[in-house]
Scaffold this motif. Structure first.
Motif, PDB file in Angstrom:
ATOM      1  N   ALA A   5       0.834  -1.207   0.000  1.00  0.00           N
ATOM      2  CA  ALA A   5       0.000   0.000   0.000  1.00  0.00           C
ATOM      3  C   ALA A   5       0.860   1.245   0.000  1.00  0.00           C
ATOM      4  CB  ALA A   5      -0.936  -0.013   1.211  1.00  0.00           C
ATOM      5  N   TRP A   6       1.990   1.192   0.710  1.00  0.00           N
ATOM      6  CA  TRP A   6       2.902   2.332   0.745  1.00  0.00           C
ATOM      7  C   TRP A   6       3.506   2.583  -0.637  1.00  0.00           C
ATOM      8  CZ3 TRP A   6       8.255   2.826   0.069  1.00  0.00           C
ATOM      9  CH2 TRP A   6       8.801   4.044   0.482  1.00  0.00           C
ATOM     10  N   VAL A   7       3.885   1.510  -1.335  1.00  0.00           N
ATOM     11  CA  VAL A   7       4.435   1.647  -2.694  1.00  0.00           C
ATOM     12  C   VAL A   7       3.385   2.244  -3.626  1.00  0.00           C
ATOM     13  CG1 VAL A   7       5.254   0.350  -4.709  1.00  0.00           C
ATOM     14  CG2 VAL A   7       6.119  -0.197  -2.430  1.00  0.00           C
ATOM     15  N   ALA A   8       2.150   1.783  -3.524  1.00  0.00           N
ATOM     16  CA  ALA A   8       1.083   2.269  -4.397  1.00  0.00           C
ATOM     17  C   ALA A   8       0.826   3.750  -4.228  1.00  0.00           C
ATOM     18  CB  ALA A   8      -0.210   1.489  -4.130  1.00  0.00           C
ATOM     19  N   ALA A   9       1.169   4.295  -3.063  1.00  0.00           N
ATOM     20  CA  ALA A   9       0.904   5.714  -2.777  1.00  0.00           C
ATOM     21  C   ALA A   9       2.051   6.625  -3.177  1.00  0.00           C
ATOM     22  CB  ALA A   9       0.613   5.894  -1.287  1.00  0.00           C
TER      23      ALA A   9
END
Length: 314
Positions: A216-220
């Motif tokens: 989720a952090w990468v996607a943001a």
């Protein structure tokens, strides 16, 4: 390292009419290395960019004799004794809002000098710390860049052309209060916090939750941070025993959401696994039983990545 006051002292005495070459000469004489950039632009004119910066007066004179309209740049960090918080304003991103939040939290006080930039942004100068390195980083979603070791800035009275107009870098405020170093790591964590892994009772649940949170952090990640964020995340997975095919599956979807292409994702993940596990093979990594402690997932940095200033600097 140059004196933390040297660059600020020269720029604080500068007048609007002073030519760029004269400021370059004065900075070099004060022990601050300089180098030329394209007239009206930010790209270095020297083959190795900021690595070519020098205080040699003959070289400085030769550069501006050859390129009299060149802009003036200074490497940041230990080389010049200064680090800079670069506040950007572009599109919907307004870095002043993030800077003001950080100021209220006490994270950006102690600046030496404030410059306005051609885009309507701001450069806040701080003395570099000698105790530890301060690497450059970006927090694109906050509209803040940090220029430390491995970076450089364009300094007054340089100008940048935008279409048919040219706007300059200008000294707008000199601190009359106490000056202090900047904790750049704390500032980055404040502006772009790393995901915090949950504590659960079962290792399998913990592992699944950590991988999902990291994805989720990468996607943001925003533009300018996507590749570095993906590489960092893949390294963390590799170091913690996540099989390479599983890491590729999880991170591919997240990185695609961030805007990266399939080929770019594959290359970045493969590179991360080669870095973190030189002996690994991306498509044949064995599955390992068990999971590491949750704190290990985010134990390394992702980079490899006065009065309160206000909008308009009034």
């Amino acid at each position: 390292m140059a004196s933390p006051d040297a660059a600020v002292s020269v720029l604080a005495r500068m007048t609007e009419q002073r030519p760029v070459w004269a400021v370059a000469r004065d900075l070099a004489a004060a022990g601050v290395p300089v180098f030329p950039c394209l007239p009206g632009g930010k790209r270095p004119l020297t083959p190795r960019g900021f690595h070519d910066a020098t205080t040699n007066p003959r070289q400085v004179q030769a550069w501006w004799r050859t390129h009299p309209e060149a802009n003036l740049a200074v490497p940041t960090g230990a080389a010049s004794g200064i680090v800079v918080v670069d506040v950007d304003v572009h599109g919907p991103v307004d870095g002043y809002l993030a800077f003001e939040r950080a100021h209220r939290a006490g994270l950006v006080t102690g600046w030496q000098l404030l410059n306005t930039t051609p885009s309507g942004g701001m450069h806040a100068y701080y003395p570099a710390t000698t105790e530890q390195g301060q690497r450059s980083w970006q927090a694109a979603r906050a509209g803040i860049d940090f220029r430390g070791d491995g970076g450089y800035i364009i300094v007054p009275p340089s100008t940048v052309s935008t279409g048919e107009q040219a706007a300059g870098y200008r000294v707008r405020r000199i601190s009359t209060g106490p000056v202090s170093g900047l904790d750049s790591d704390r500032l980055r964590d404040f502006l772009d916090p790393r995901p915090t892994p949950p504590r659960t009772s079962g290792q399998g649940v913990e592992r699944s939750a950590d991988v999902s949170r990291l994805a989720a952090w990468v996607a943001a990640r925003g533009e300018g941070e996507r590749n570095r964020g993906l590489f960092w995340a893949a390294c963390r997975l590799a170091e913690n025993g996540v099989p390479a095919p599983e890491a590729l599956d999880v991170l591919s979807a997240a990185a695609s959401q961030a805007g990266l292409g399939e080929r770019e994702i594959n290359v970045t993940v493969r590179s991360a696994y080669r870095t973190a596990q030189p002996e690994s093979r991306l498509l044949s990594s064995p599955v390992r039983d068990g999971a590491p402690e949750a704190a290990a997932w985010f134990g390394r940095d992702a980079s490899e990545a006065s009065s309160a200033p206000v909008r308009g600097l009034s």
